[in-house]
Design a protein around this motif. Structure first.
Motif, PDB file in Angstrom:
ATOM      1  N   ALA A 119     -74.182   9.728 -24.556  1.00 41.78           N
ATOM      2  CA  ALA A 119     -72.861   9.711 -25.194  1.00 41.78           C
ATOM      3  C   ALA A 119     -72.956  10.079 -26.671  1.00 41.78           C
ATOM      4  N   GLU A 120     -74.049   9.677 -27.321  1.00 39.55           N
ATOM      5  CA  GLU A 120     -74.230   9.942 -28.742  1.00 39.55           C
ATOM      6  C   GLU A 120     -74.840  11.308 -29.022  1.00 39.55           C
ATOM      7  N   GLY A 121     -75.382  11.940 -27.989  1.00 39.65           N
ATOM      8  CA  GLY A 121     -75.993  13.250 -28.167  1.00 39.65           C
ATOM      9  C   GLY A 121     -77.419  13.214 -28.654  1.00 39.65           C
ATOM     10  N   ILE A 122     -78.125  12.097 -28.453  1.00 40.83           N
ATOM     11  CA  ILE A 122     -79.525  12.007 -28.889  1.00 40.83           C
ATOM     12  C   ILE A 122     -80.477  11.886 -27.691  1.00 40.83           C
ATOM     13  N   ALA A 123     -79.962  12.040 -26.492  1.00 41.95           N
ATOM     14  CA  ALA A 123     -80.815  11.925 -25.304  1.00 41.95           C
ATOM     15  C   ALA A 123     -81.804  13.082 -25.245  1.00 41.95           C
ATOM     16  N   PRO A 124     -83.042  12.821 -24.832  1.00 34.95           N
ATOM     17  CA  PRO A 124     -84.002  13.910 -24.626  1.00 34.95           C
ATOM     18  C   PRO A 124     -83.536  14.863 -23.519  1.00 34.95           C
ATOM     19  N   PHE A 125     -84.223  15.985 -23.424  1.00 29.44           N
ATOM     20  CA  PHE A 125     -83.906  16.983 -22.401  1.00 29.44           C
ATOM     21  C   PHE A 125     -83.942  16.364 -21.007  1.00 29.44           C
ATOM     22  N   SER A 126     -84.918  15.500 -20.744  1.00 26.42           N
ATOM     23  CA  SER A 126     -84.964  14.782 -19.476  1.00 26.42           C
ATOM     24  C   SER A 126     -85.379  13.336 -19.717  1.00 26.42           C
ATOM     25  N   THR A 127     -84.930  12.466 -18.829  1.00 27.28           N
ATOM     26  CA  THR A 127     -85.176  11.034 -18.967  1.00 27.28           C
ATOM     27  C   THR A 127     -85.323  10.415 -17.585  1.00 27.28           C
ATOM     28  N   GLY A 128     -85.721   9.160 -17.560  1.00 23.68           N
ATOM     29  CA  GLY A 128     -85.810   8.442 -16.303  1.00 23.68           C
ATOM     30  C   GLY A 128     -86.515   7.122 -16.501  1.00 23.68           C
ATOM     31  N   LEU A 129     -87.014   6.578 -15.413  1.00 18.61           N
ATOM     32  CA  LEU A 129     -87.730   5.313 -15.485  1.00 18.61           C
ATOM     33  C   LEU A 129     -88.917   5.332 -14.546  1.00 18.61           C
ATOM     34  N   ARG A 130     -89.912   4.490 -14.864  1.00 14.80           N
ATOM     35  CA  ARG A 130     -91.038   4.274 -13.963  1.00 14.80           C
ATOM     36  C   ARG A 130     -90.902   2.863 -13.403  1.00 14.80           C
ATOM     37  N   ILE A 131     -90.847   2.769 -12.093  1.00 13.00           N
ATOM     38  CA  ILE A 131     -90.728   1.468 -11.438  1.00 13.00           C
ATOM     39  C   ILE A 131     -92.116   0.940 -11.104  1.00 13.00           C
ATOM     40  N   LYS A 132     -92.168  -0.259 -10.609  1.00 13.41           N
ATOM     41  CA  LYS A 132     -93.435  -0.816 -10.145  1.00 13.41           C
ATOM     42  C   LYS A 132     -93.862  -0.131  -8.847  1.00 13.41           C
ATOM     43  N   SER A 133     -95.134  -0.229  -8.544  1.00 16.59           N
ATOM     44  CA  SER A 133     -95.691   0.471  -7.387  1.00 16.59           C
ATOM     45  C   SER A 133     -95.328  -0.244  -6.083  1.00 16.59           C
ATOM     46  N   PHE A 134     -95.651   0.412  -4.977  1.00 21.78           N
ATOM     47  CA  PHE A 134     -95.471  -0.173  -3.651  1.00 21.78           C
ATOM     48  C   PHE A 134     -96.774  -0.794  -3.147  1.00 21.78           C
ATOM     49  N   ASP A 135     -97.664  -1.142  -4.075  1.00 21.00           N
ATOM     50  CA  ASP A 135     -98.986  -1.668  -3.732  1.00 21.00           C
ATOM     51  C   ASP A 135     -98.924  -2.924  -2.872  1.00 21.00           C
ATOM     52  N   THR A 136     -98.079  -3.856  -3.260  1.00 24.26           N
ATOM     53  CA  THR A 136     -97.949  -5.130  -2.548  1.00 24.26           C
ATOM     54  C   THR A 136     -96.475  -5.391  -2.266  1.00 24.26           C
ATOM     55  N   PRO A 137     -96.165  -6.257  -1.285  1.00 21.36           N
ATOM     56  CA  PRO A 137     -94.756  -6.556  -1.019  1.00 21.36           C
ATOM     57  C   PRO A 137     -94.010  -7.078  -2.242  1.00 21.36           C
ATOM     58  N   ALA A 138     -94.675  -7.914  -3.060  1.00 19.45           N
ATOM     59  CA  ALA A 138     -94.005  -8.472  -4.230  1.00 19.45           C
ATOM     60  C   ALA A 138     -93.665  -7.384  -5.243  1.00 19.45           C
ATOM     61  N   LEU A 139     -94.626  -6.493  -5.531  1.00 25.45           N
ATOM     62  CA  LEU A 139     -94.361  -5.395  -6.461  1.00 25.45           C
ATOM     63  C   LEU A 139     -93.308  -4.445  -5.896  1.00 25.45           C
ATOM     64  N   ARG A 140     -93.407  -4.177  -4.618  1.00 25.73           N
ATOM     65  CA  ARG A 140     -92.460  -3.268  -3.966  1.00 25.73           C
ATOM     66  C   ARG A 140     -91.035  -3.807  -4.086  1.00 25.73           C
ATOM     67  N   ASP A 141     -90.845  -5.075  -3.757  1.00 22.21           N
ATOM     68  CA  ASP A 141     -89.505  -5.665  -3.817  1.00 22.21           C
ATOM     69  C   ASP A 141     -88.973  -5.666  -5.245  1.00 22.21           C
ATOM     70  N   ARG A 142     -89.866  -5.972  -6.200  1.00 25.32           N
ATOM     71  CA  ARG A 142     -89.439  -6.005  -7.591  1.00 25.32           C
ATOM     72  C   ARG A 142     -89.049  -4.605  -8.077  1.00 25.32           C
ATOM     73  N   GLY A 143     -89.843  -3.608  -7.706  1.00 22.82           N
ATOM     74  CA  GLY A 143     -89.536  -2.244  -8.113  1.00 22.82           C
ATOM     75  C   GLY A 143     -88.220  -1.750  -7.544  1.00 22.82           C
ATOM     76  N   ILE A 144     -87.952  -2.056  -6.284  1.00 21.73           N
ATOM     77  CA  ILE A 144     -86.702  -1.622  -5.650  1.00 21.73           C
ATOM     78  C   ILE A 144     -85.512  -2.315  -6.299  1.00 21.73           C
ATOM     79  N   ARG A 145     -85.651  -3.597  -6.578  1.00 25.10           N
ATOM     80  CA  ARG A 145     -84.552  -4.335  -7.212  1.00 25.10           C
ATOM     81  C   ARG A 145     -84.247  -3.767  -8.604  1.00 25.10           C
ATOM     82  N   THR A 146     -85.296  -3.498  -9.373  1.00 24.79           N
ATOM     83  CA  THR A 146     -85.093  -2.938 -10.709  1.00 24.79           C
ATOM     84  C   THR A 146     -84.385  -1.593 -10.635  1.00 24.79           C
ATOM     85  N   LEU A 147     -84.829  -0.750  -9.707  1.00 18.84           N
ATOM     86  CA  LEU A 147     -84.192   0.565  -9.559  1.00 18.84           C
ATOM     87  C   LEU A 147     -82.736   0.416  -9.141  1.00 18.84           C
TER      88      LEU A 147
END
Length: 399
Positions: A119-147
């Motif tokens: 909205a302010e015009g300062i965003a980089p050309f591309s952006t995003g997020l890195r979620i937690k891995s799918f290594d374990t059920p706990a990390l997987r569930d946390r990553g999906i919830r965050t996303l």
């Protein structure tokens, strides 16, 4: 006597399916701009002006400590830090973030900041997020919830949005993640395929699977068109192959092997490559900062020479050595690349007989130099005698 036409046709007809499979799997380059780096910012440190703050901190470090650059290069780097300091930014909910109890709130806050940057015009050309891995059920569930929270807060998908999927060890993880993104799109009313992701190659299983086969082709097939990049993870990978702390760096031959596998597997698919990071940060007194810049500069140049045109940056001051290395690389090769491409266009190579693939590579290099700010379109046109449209046509091999 020539072979009978119908006999030849009956033999070559068997190759039509092969042709179709190859065209589908290897469509060629993706086209468009590729950022020269990805900046990782822990979600807990994201603010309303993070892209601008990174540029200001980098410029302050440059002015305080100096950096011995070729004539004319310092001005270009400073201009870049003022106008577009960050080309690509990932809000990190994985290794750089940890697992605080505030992740739900941080996901909402970070998504709001991202919307605000645009909205302010300062965003980089591309952006995003890195979620937690799918290594374990706990990390997987946390990553999906965050996303889930992040995307719901975002509401409207900004241009250039991409998700980083870390520590992949099996094609099934990629397949499930791709289907999950489809479910998010359906719920949010976004068009199918709008959510894309890059796979982090940072485990030994992402190079060779349990059956002894190269793993990346199966990852690419499992993710389909949603997979847009392969990003190398320096420290997880070097630790996974048993290297000690002193040998965990981008220049190690173990990293070269992994990167070459990535390169071969991605060639012709349109999937872009990114190198990893350097954890030698430019902090402290001038001597320490200059030493860290020198290391980072050398690693960035090495990546470029190996055909990796993007890499990670973990600290604002690394932008100085990033752009110094990138701009220097492109400007040093500009005249030579321009002459060869001009000669190719005139079909008079002056002793160097180039192939269409070489013209494609030369035009790609010149286009990248313009995209990042190492050169202007006017400079390239003057050096080659060719318009930018012609360069893009060479890059697509449409000429």
């Amino acid at each position: 006597m020539l072979l009978d036409g119908p006999a030849v046709a009956s033999l070559t007809a068997r190759l039509s399916e092969v042709d179709q499979r190859r065209a589908a799997r290897y469509p060629g380059g993706r086209g468009g701009r590729q950022p020269v780096h990805t900046c990782y910012v822990p979600a807990s440190r994201v603010g309303t002006a993070t892209p601008r703050d990174w540029g200001e901190q980098a410029l302050a470090a440059f002015e305080e400590h100096g950096f011995d650059l070729a004539p004319g290069l310092a001005g270009r780097v400073k201009t870049k830090l003022l106008r577009e300091p960050v080309e690509d930014l990932r809000i990190d909910f994985e290794d750089g973030y940890g697992a605080p109890a505030t992740e739900d709130d941080d996901a909402r806050h970070a998504a709001g900041c991202l919307a605000g940057w645009h909205a302010e015009g300062i965003a980089p050309f591309s952006t995003g997020l890195r979620i937690k891995s799918f290594d374990t059920p706990a990390l997987r569930d946390r990553g999906i919830r965050t996303l889930d929270i992040f995307l719901a807060t975002l509401r409207d998908l900004p241009p250039g949005f991409v998700i980083t999927f870390p520590k992949v060890t099996a094609a099934e993880q990629v397949e499930v993640f791709a289907e999950l993104l489809g479910a998010f799109e359906d719920r949010l009313g976004w068009w199918r395929g709008s959510l894309t992701f890059e796979i982090q190659v940072e485990t030994t299983q992402s190079i060779v699977d349990s059956d002894g086969r190269l793993a990346i082709p199966a990852f690419i097939a499992a993710g389909g068109d949603r997979v847009v990049g392969l990003h190398f993870g320096t420290y997880d990978y070097t630790a996974a192959v048993g290297l000690g702390a002193g040998q965990q760096h981008l220049g190690h031959h173990a990293c070269d092997f992994a990167r070459h596998v990535m390169q071969v597997c991605a060639a012709g698919t349109g999937i872009r490559l990114s190198d990893g990071s350097s954890n030698v940060l430019p902090v402290g007194d001038t001597q320490d900062v200059l030493a860290a810049w020198s290391i980072h500069y050398g690693l960035v140049r090495r990546s470029l020479e190996h055909g990796f045109f993007q890499g990670w940056d973990m600290h604002p001051a690394q932008l100085v050595s990033r752009y110094a290395a990138v701009f220097g690389y492109y400007r040093e090769s500009l005249d030579r690349d321009a002459r060869r491409l001009a000669a190719y266009a005139e079909r008079a190579a002056g002793g160097v007989l180039d192939e269409p693939a070489t013209a494609q590579a030369l035009s790609a290099s010149l286009l990248r130099s313009v995209d990042c700010g190492a050169a202007t379109a006017e400079e390239i046109t003057q050096a080659t005698g060719l318009s930018m449209d012609v360069l893009r046509a060479y890059h697509r091999r449409a000429v």
